[in-house]
Design an enzyme around this catalytic site. Structure first.
Site, PDB file in Angstrom:
ATOM      1  CE1 TYR A  61      45.219  -9.387  72.121  1.00 28.61           C
ATOM      2  CE2 TYR A  61      46.854  -7.813  72.930  1.00 28.61           C
ATOM      3  CZ  TYR A  61      46.392  -9.113  72.823  1.00 28.61           C
ATOM      4  OH  TYR A  61      47.097 -10.132  73.399  1.00 28.61           O
ATOM      5  CD  GLU A  92      44.854 -12.734  73.813  1.00 35.76           C
ATOM      6  OE1 GLU A  92      45.841 -12.396  73.149  1.00 35.76           O
ATOM      7  OE2 GLU A  92      44.320 -13.860  73.728  1.00 35.76           O
TER       8      GLU A  92
END
Length: 397
Positions: free
Chosen positions: A118, A206
């Site tokens: 992530y 993101e």
């Protein structure tokens, strides 16, 4: 301004970030054509069909599926396009899917295991610095990781005077447990990602997941990107990416007439001048037992035309039970605002079916109250904050 995944990836690729390649399709036939073209260009045999909506958790709602042949590409694309996709980040009605991204399969077999990470770039408001947030737990909701295993989330703050330094990019790659070619690939990925964030005037990048492929390439498999609206005047190429179908139609209409409007879930419409006063007014409504239905800043002018436009925008929300107008007459005189409210009310005739409370304070506030009280309209006037709160409570009872 939020972007679709494919648009975010276009920006990333323009800054040298490796991405999972794909093509957009608006119907099943286009999806098949896109799959054929991808096979020619990338050699991929399988394809991932991804719904393009402004919401996370698409896979959980059935909006991301793997197709192993062209027949499945056509069937899956046909079933996703036109569906109302419900995810943890949408309303119960979901969002209608108008297009899909047909992407290459990047989870191919190789010399090493694939790994998912992530990574996001955003502003740390507490520190006043940009930061890179990253974790070894890619492919999962970061909120769940933060709750259950917070020690697996790392952050790297960036000094605005120096920008991202090489040792910081290496530190990120090291903390993700990488070595060799993958380590070098990750440092390059992080460096280019941060450059994309800064030079596109983004408020968020993101990537979940960032993938280490079986041959040690590092690439963005997903991309959630938000561009700062205030910078669009100098990023014309990104302004053109705005998809109005994905935005609240009332907010789109309000923006078109120059009103700062944000739709909320309450029952009291707000019409205020100034963002700070608008926030205080929303608190006032909560204290009075109501819930704000919107944030609406009419700005420095509040003439009859502007007030009427604001009325029409607010009343598009069927949940609104009353409207609170809270204006501070500093630059604009209160009596002119009061006259604008009266004229707008008369122009709209019977279309206003909810009580209206007007609280005007500042220049000529007493004269404004007289105008409201002598108008003969079903408009309640107030001078003090508490008085306005009491009237809100009264009409909601």
């Amino acid at each position: 301004m939020n972007l679709h995944e494919y648009q975010g990836k276009e920006i990333l690729a323009s800054f040298g970030v490796r991405i999972q390649r794909g093509l957009v399709a608006y119907n099943a036939k286009e999806a098949v054509d896109a799959a054929k073209q991808l096979t020619q260009e990338t050699g991929t045999g399988w394809h991932v069909i991804k719904a393009q909506v402004h919401a996370g958790g698409r896979g959980k709602g059935g909006g991301v599926k793997l197709a192993k042949n062209l027949r499945e590409v056509e069937e899956i694309a046909g079933s996703i396009i036109g569906m109302n996709l419900v995810t943890p980040q949408t309303s119960a009605e979901g969002k209608k899917v108008h297009k899909v991204l047909v992407a290459e399969d990047v989870y191919y077999p190789g010399d090493s295991e694939t790994s998912e990470f992530y990574m996001s770039v955003l502003l740390n408001r507490a520190a006043g610095r940009n930061m890179i947030m990253y974790s070894t737990e890619g492919g999962m909701d970061i909120e769940e990781v933060a709750e259950k295993t917070p020690h697996l989330i790392f952050t790297e703050e960036i000094n605005p005077a120096t920008g991202l330094l090489p040792f910081q990019a290496r530190k990120i790659a090291f903390n993700l447990g990488l070595s060799g070619t993958a380590f070098k690939e990750m440092t390059k990925f992080v460096t280019n990602l941060y450059k994309a964030y800064v030079e596109s005037d983004a408020s968020l990048f993101e990537i979940n997941p960032v993938l280490k492929t079986s041959d040690d390439k590092i690439m963005a498999v997903d991309a959630k990107v938000s561009i700062d609206d205030n910078a669009l005047y100098r990023r014309k190429q990104y302004a053109e990416m705005r998809d109005l179908l994905e935005e609240n139609p009332i907010e789109v209409e309000a923006r078109a007439v120059g009103l700062n409007y944000v739709d909320l879930d309450g029952n009291v419409g707000c019409m205020v001048n100034g963002a700070g006063l608008a926030m205080a007014t929303m608190d006032l409504i909560k204290m009075a037992g109501g819930e704000p239905a919107n944030f609406l800043d009419v700005g420095g002018t509040a003439d009859a035309k502007r007030v009427e436009e604001a009325f029409r925008i607010i009343l598009k929300d069927p949940a609104v039970k009353c409207i609170l107008i809270n204006i501070f007459g500093g630059i604009v005189r209160c009596d002119r605002v009061a006259q604008g409210v009266v004229d707008a009310y008369k122009n709209m005739g019977d279309s206003i079916k909810v009580p209206i409370i007007v609280r005007l304070q500042g220049t000529n506030a007493e004269l404004a109250k007289e105008i409201i009280d002598n108008s003969g309209l079903a408009v309640h006037s107030a001078v003090q904050f508490q008085e306005a709160a009491d009237k809100v409570k009264e009409v909601l009872a």
